[in-house]
Design an enzyme around this catalytic site. Sequence first.
Site, PDB file in Angstrom:
ATOM      1  N   ASP A 130     -10.112  -1.431 -24.748  1.00  0.00           N
ATOM      2  CA  ASP A 130     -10.436  -1.516 -23.333  1.00  0.00           C
ATOM      3  C   ASP A 130     -10.679  -0.123 -22.757  1.00  0.00           C
ATOM      4  O   ASP A 130     -10.031   0.845 -23.161  1.00  0.00           O
ATOM      5  CB  ASP A 130      -9.284  -2.154 -22.542  1.00  0.00           C
ATOM      6  CG  ASP A 130      -9.334  -3.682 -22.589  1.00  0.00           C
ATOM      7  OD1 ASP A 130     -10.361  -4.227 -23.030  1.00  0.00           O
ATOM      8  OD2 ASP A 130      -8.348  -4.306 -22.174  1.00  0.00           O
ATOM      9  N   GLU A 145       2.770  -8.303   8.525  1.00  0.00           N
ATOM     10  CA  GLU A 145       2.730  -6.827   8.593  1.00  0.00           C
ATOM     11  C   GLU A 145       3.492  -6.186   7.445  1.00  0.00           C
ATOM     12  O   GLU A 145       3.284  -5.018   7.127  1.00  0.00           O
ATOM     13  CB  GLU A 145       3.306  -6.324   9.928  1.00  0.00           C
ATOM     14  CG  GLU A 145       2.436  -6.611  11.151  1.00  0.00           C
ATOM     15  CD  GLU A 145       0.981  -6.214  10.973  1.00  0.00           C
ATOM     16  OE1 GLU A 145       0.714  -5.022  10.788  1.00  0.00           O
ATOM     17  OE2 GLU A 145       0.120  -7.110  11.017  1.00  0.00           O
ATOM     18  N   ARG A 201      -3.118  -9.030 -20.937  1.00  0.00           N
ATOM     19  CA  ARG A 201      -4.043  -8.490 -21.951  1.00  0.00           C
ATOM     20  C   ARG A 201      -3.334  -7.592 -22.955  1.00  0.00           C
ATOM     21  O   ARG A 201      -3.852  -7.379 -24.055  1.00  0.00           O
ATOM     22  CB  ARG A 201      -5.147  -7.653 -21.288  1.00  0.00           C
ATOM     23  CG  ARG A 201      -5.992  -8.382 -20.300  1.00  0.00           C
ATOM     24  CD  ARG A 201      -6.988  -7.439 -19.642  1.00  0.00           C
ATOM     25  NE  ARG A 201      -7.930  -6.877 -20.599  1.00  0.00           N
ATOM     26  CZ  ARG A 201      -8.993  -7.515 -21.057  1.00  0.00           C
ATOM     27  NH1 ARG A 201      -9.253  -8.728 -20.636  1.00  0.00           N
ATOM     28  NH2 ARG A 201      -9.781  -6.942 -21.946  1.00  0.00           N
ATOM     29  N   PRO A 205       0.819  -1.225   0.000  1.00  0.00           N
ATOM     30  CA  PRO A 205       0.000   0.000   0.000  1.00  0.00           C
ATOM     31  C   PRO A 205       0.853   1.275   0.000  1.00  0.00           C
ATOM     32  O   PRO A 205       0.325   2.356  -0.221  1.00  0.00           O
ATOM     33  CB  PRO A 205      -0.815  -0.088   1.290  1.00  0.00           C
ATOM     34  CG  PRO A 205      -0.532  -1.406   1.893  1.00  0.00           C
ATOM     35  CD  PRO A 205       0.672  -1.992   1.238  1.00  0.00           C
TER      36      PRO A 205
END
Length: 248
Positions: free
Chosen positions: A170, A117, A155, A90
Amino acid sequence: MHFDVITLFPDMVLQAAKYGVTGKAISRGLVGLSVWNPRDYTLDKHRTVDDRPYGGGPGMVMKYQPLFDAVSAAQQTRHEPRCKIVCLSPQGTLINQALLTDVSDYEQLILVAGRYEGIDERFIASVCDEEWSLGDYVISGGELGALVVIDAITRLQAGVLGDEDSAKQDSHSDGLLDYPHFTRPEQLSVGKVPAVLLQGDHAQIKRWRLKQSLGRTWLRRPDMLEKKTLNTEQEKLLKEFKIEVDVK
Ligand code: 4HQ
């Protein structure tokens, strides 16, 4: 493109990648996928991959050495010149279509999926080239992030999608959201198919779809539209859309 995923849950990655577009691309040899379990590179009899955080606090931290040796093993089987080592977390750069398009011509992508963690910062700083994030939320491990990256980049590889449903069509590939889709039947109690899609005038259909893409991006993702400079036709279509939805 060859993907190498460093993960404590190799079967999770291999199983998920068997489905749909990624599964077909792997079986056709258009992309490769290998998994490397840091536990297989531990040196103690308990096969320890994690330890307590210096400074205290909750949870466990993934140790440097098993991760380093797993990445080294992945690099040694293939010595691709265009190779990037990416850790999912993150704290990373938010993944978007442009970022993934940029790396889609690499020969090897090593994806490090952490658990617990997190990972010892010295591994991230000295081994990883980049840190990427799925979004501003916390999930339990990097595997789902690695799978997202593998799917989206697969893709973009030549020959993976048919010419019909090319990645160029797309949503997001041109910085806009997709237009609405409809299939049979023509009439449902909850609504009918827009007439322009039934009339077979392909120039009009293209125009309508672009207008819907612009309009939906304006309504739902104004941040995306701010990053884009619209040409004269696109400006005109968006103006029409605003008048049609009656908000000016
Ligand atoms: N993680 N985008 C792995 C994430 C994440 C994200 C949390 C990654 C736990 C150990 N990964 N750590 N957001 O939430 O990629």
